[in-house]
Scaffold this active site. Sequence first.
Site, PDB file in Angstrom:
ATOM      1  N   HIS A 115      -0.279   5.245   6.727  1.00  0.00           N
ATOM      2  CA  HIS A 115       0.644   5.323   5.991  1.00  0.00           C
ATOM      3  C   HIS A 115       0.209   6.753   5.493  1.00  0.00           C
ATOM      4  O   HIS A 115       0.191   7.368   6.396  1.00  0.00           O
ATOM      5  CB  HIS A 115      -0.473   5.416   4.182  1.00  0.00           C
ATOM      6  CG  HIS A 115      -1.203   4.150   4.125  1.00  0.00           C
ATOM      7  ND1 HIS A 115      -2.261   3.649   4.559  1.00  0.00           N
ATOM      8  CD2 HIS A 115      -0.085   2.712   3.390  1.00  0.00           C
ATOM      9  CE1 HIS A 115      -2.799   2.356   4.383  1.00  0.00           C
ATOM     10  NE2 HIS A 115      -1.147   1.474   4.031  1.00  0.00           N
ATOM     11  N   ASP A 134      -3.538   8.759   7.110  1.00  0.00           N
ATOM     12  CA  ASP A 134      -4.254   7.879   7.884  1.00  0.00           C
ATOM     13  C   ASP A 134      -3.409   7.230   9.203  1.00  0.00           C
ATOM     14  O   ASP A 134      -2.825   7.205  10.072  1.00  0.00           O
ATOM     15  CB  ASP A 134      -4.822   6.918   7.240  1.00  0.00           C
ATOM     16  CG  ASP A 134      -4.123   6.117   6.765  1.00  0.00           C
ATOM     17  OD1 ASP A 134      -2.866   5.422   6.451  1.00  0.00           O
ATOM     18  OD2 ASP A 134      -4.813   5.104   5.062  1.00  0.00           O
ATOM     19  N   SER A 156       0.650  -1.367   0.058  1.00  0.00           N
ATOM     20  CA  SER A 156      -0.288  -0.411   0.185  1.00  0.00           C
ATOM     21  C   SER A 156       0.542   1.642  -0.088  1.00  0.00           C
ATOM     22  O   SER A 156       0.044   2.517  -0.332  1.00  0.00           O
ATOM     23  CB  SER A 156      -0.990   0.208   1.060  1.00  0.00           C
ATOM     24  OG  SER A 156      -0.278  -0.128   2.040  1.00  0.00           O
TER      25      SER A 156
END
Length: 394
Positions: free
Chosen positions: A346, A343, A41
Site C-alpha cells: 500500500h 508497507d 484496501s
Amino acid sequence: MESGLKALWVLSAVLLVSNWQHWTYGKRVPQVPCYFVFGDSLFDNGNNNYLDKSAKVNYLPYGMDFDTGASGRCSNGLNIADTIAEQLGFDSYISDFGVGGCTNFLDGVNYGSNGAGILDSTGSLAVITDHMPLITKTLYYSGELFTMNAQLFNHNITVSRISKVLGSEEVARKYLSQCIYVSDMGHNDYLNNYFLDGYNSSQLYTPEEFAQLLIETYETQLEKLYCSGARKIAVFGLIRVGCMPYNKQKNSNELDASSCAYKLNEDVQIFNHKLQELLRKLNNLHSDAVFTYINSYEIDSDDQTNTGFTHTRQSCCDVEPGSVPCKPLSFPCSNRSDYVYWDGAHFTEAKAWSFGKRAYKRQSPKDAYPYDISELVKLRLDDSDAYDINHAQL
C-alpha cells in the site's frame, strides 16, 4: 410535471441549507453534494474495524501521520479516496459505513474494505501474519470482509435513508445524480485469489478467461450502481501489482528491467483493457450517465507519479519477509515522503496525494478518459431515466 417541479424545489432547498451550513461554520462548499466510495484496501477508511475476522490495520505505526491515529487506513496517513475528497472540497472525512451506524450520509459514504474483490469468493481464504512473542508465522484463515456485492447492498441502505430524509425517491434520485462515485476493485481478485496459493482459479482459468469472468461480474455490479441512482462514476483500473514490495520478493526470479514481477503486471493489464471496453459499452447504453476510466496502471508508473520518490520498491515500515502488513508498534522510516510504499502493498500518503491529483485533474490524456474527476463534476447530464429503488435491490 407538477411532481417534477416540486422535487426540484425540495432539492434546491436541501442544497441551499447544506451550503448555508458550510458558510456558517466557515467551511468550503463542496463541488458536489456527496461522494461515494467503493473499493479495497487502497480506499478502505476503517470499515474492516467493525468485523471480527478480517484484515485490520488499526494499530501503530499505521496512521502515525493521521490526525486521529490508526484509523484502519492502510497508510501512514491519508489514502487515495481521502485526497480526492479533499480536492472535491469536503472539509470532513467521508464516513465509513461500518455496520450501518453512520449518520452524516448525505455527504456520502465510504464502503471500501481491505481484502474485498469483485468476486464473493475473493478474500474468503486470506493470508495473515500472526505476531506471537518470539514467533512469526504466516497462516490462512477464513476471511470476513465487505465484497463489492456487500458494498452495493450497504449502499442501497444508504439510498433508502436518503430517500426518507429528503422526502421522496424522486428528490433522492435528483440529489444522487449530482454526486461523484468512485470504484476501485479487482486488485484482490488477483492478489488474494488468482495469484494466491490455496485457490484453484489459476488452474481453472487462463488469464484471459479470468479477466473475462471479472468483467462480466463487474458489469452486473456497475449496472446495479447505476440503478441505485449513480450517474457520475469514476472507475479505477488496476495498478502495477507486480511492483509491490511483497510481490517483488515473492516473484524474485521473474523480475523485469524495472524490478517488477512482469507476469503479474501482464495479467492485470488484460483486465484493464477489458474494463475500458466495458465502460465504453456502459456509456453507449446509458446516455444519462458517464462512466469514466481512471488509468491507474499508467498513473502508477516510474515516469509518472513515482518521479520525485527516492524509494520506489521498498516498504517504509518494517515488514516480515513474505508478508504485507507493518509489524505492530515497529518504527518506520523517518523520510516517509521519499517512499512510494508504506508497507508491502500500500501507498504512503505522499504517493496517495501524487496519485489522487492525477485522478482528479489529469496531466496527460492517458490519465483518465473520457473525463477526469474534476471534469466529471462539471457535467450536466440528462436525468430523464426513471429511478426505481426496487430495481437496485441485490
